[in-house]
Design an enzyme around this catalytic site. Structure first.
Site, PDB file in Angstrom:
ATOM      1  N   GLY A  13       0.842  -1.203   0.000  1.00  0.00           N
ATOM      2  CA  GLY A  13       0.000   0.000   0.000  1.00  0.00           C
ATOM      3  C   GLY A  13       0.870   1.244   0.000  1.00  0.00           C
ATOM      4  O   GLY A  13       0.521   2.264   0.604  1.00  0.00           O
ATOM      5  N   TYR A 147     -14.312   0.151  10.034  1.00  0.00           N
ATOM      6  CA  TYR A 147     -12.865   0.420  10.079  1.00  0.00           C
ATOM      7  C   TYR A 147     -12.348   0.288  11.514  1.00  0.00           C
ATOM      8  O   TYR A 147     -11.339  -0.384  11.771  1.00  0.00           O
ATOM      9  CB  TYR A 147     -12.651   1.836   9.540  1.00  0.00           C
ATOM     10  CG  TYR A 147     -11.243   2.371   9.618  1.00  0.00           C
ATOM     11  CD1 TYR A 147     -10.196   1.778   8.932  1.00  0.00           C
ATOM     12  CD2 TYR A 147     -10.981   3.529  10.366  1.00  0.00           C
ATOM     13  CE1 TYR A 147      -8.924   2.316   8.990  1.00  0.00           C
ATOM     14  CE2 TYR A 147      -9.705   4.070  10.420  1.00  0.00           C
ATOM     15  CZ  TYR A 147      -8.678   3.450   9.735  1.00  0.00           C
ATOM     16  OH  TYR A 147      -7.421   3.984   9.790  1.00  0.00           O
TER      17      TYR A 147
END
Ligand code: AKB
Length: 320
Positions: A13, A147
């Site tokens: 990422g 999340y």
């Protein structure tokens, strides 16, 4: 004759908001030949001309395993995640990506006996029943976003892999991160980056949080320093294996607006709270990070006015 690949650090990422700057710093420290930037987005990898780069999807376990073995990877920074606002739009996808990828990386670290893993957690692990002011390291955590739930569960898994298998995994609970070198995506704290772009473009800013919403925030150079300091700290100094509270400043949309207006007197703002207001309201106003300060010497440098001046100095001439 056998040859050995030199030891590498893998960033998963890498093209994201944190990864873009962390990868540069890791290349500065270890040399670009030892750093491998990976991301699912091949175009975003073009900016990594100072280190190795490979297009890689963290959900493709065979591909990740292959890179780890072939490149002699010893450390992984696993930064790929769906953030809070996007997570509320795609809850099952967010859970799947955030959890499955972390568990796979922890398992890989155990099997391949990797030296160190870094995994970011967030203030999103806290929830509406958490003390809001100077939120302590240990307190009620009942996150109500996907999340946040994934970060809380991830913290438990990190501690589990350290205690059961000795995986040296380290983590920080980041506040909202603000930088000018890269754009965030899908977070609730993103307004505090967008506001600078509107100010220098001479445009009006519409805030999706109301004017009095205080959130913990941090300037990117401090976040990079904290991450590197944590990863370089002697193993015996790391006393918390879930994730460390980390803090620098706390402000509301009204306060950051006022700070920018000192430099851009014509800048204007209005407030139109949307679904992200509820997410922000469930998070702390400010964080007590005394464990990080005591255990491995964490110290922040930037407050709101220093950060504002620095961003407004650099952003106008910065090209993406
Ligand atoms: C978000 O807003 O989702 C992130 C975070 C605080 O983890 N920036």
């Amino acid at each position: 004759m056998c040859s050995f690949a030199m030891e590498s650090i893998l960033i998963i990422g890498a093209a994201g908001q944190l990864g873009s700057e962390l990868t540069q710093e890791l290349a500065n420290i270890y040399g670009g030949d030892h750093v491998i930037a990976t991301d699912i987005n091949p175009e975003a990898l073009e900016k990594f001309d100072f280190c190795k780069s490979i297009r890689m999807d963290v959900m493709d376990q065979e591909a990740v395993r292959k890179v780890v073995k072939e490149e002699n990877v010893k450390q992984i920074y696993h930064l790929a995640a769906v953030l809070s606002a996007t997570g509320e739009k795609k809850p099952l996808f967010a859970w799947q990506l955030n959890m499955e990828s972390l568990l796979f990386i922890l398992e890989l670290a155990k099997e391949e006996k990797l030296d160190k893993i870094y995994w970011p957690s967030s203030i999103a692990v806290f929830g509406p029943n958490t003390p809001k002011i100077n939120t302590p390291q240990y307190c009620v955590k009942e996150p109500n976003t996907v999340y946040g739930i994934s970060k809380q569960a991830g913290e438990r898994w990190c501690e589990y892999y350290f205690q059961k298998y000795g995986v040296d995994v380290r983590s920080l609970r980041y506040p909202g991160l603000i930088g000018y070198k890269s754009l965030p995506g899908g977070g609730t704290t993103d307004y505090a980056v967008d506001i600078f772009h509107k100010a220098i473009a001479g445009e009006h800013f519409v805030s999706f949080l109301n004017e009095e919403t205080y959130l913990p925030m941090m300037y990117m150079p401090d976040a990079i320093k904290a991450t590197i300091d944590l990863m370089h700290a002697p193993i015996e100094d790391i006393k918390i294996r879930s994730s460390y509270n980390l803090s620098a400043m706390s402000f509301s949309p009204k306060e950051i607006y006022s700070s920018i207006k000192l430099h851009y007197p014509d800048f204007s703002i209005s407030y139109q709270p949307d679904f992200r207001q509820a997410i922000a309201d469930s998070w702390p106003d400010s964080i007590d990070d005394s464990h990080a300060r005591q255990d491995w010497g964490w110290k922040h440098e930037f407050g709101l006015s220093e950060m504002t001046a620095d961003i407004l100095k650099h952003l106008p001439s910065f090209s993406f």
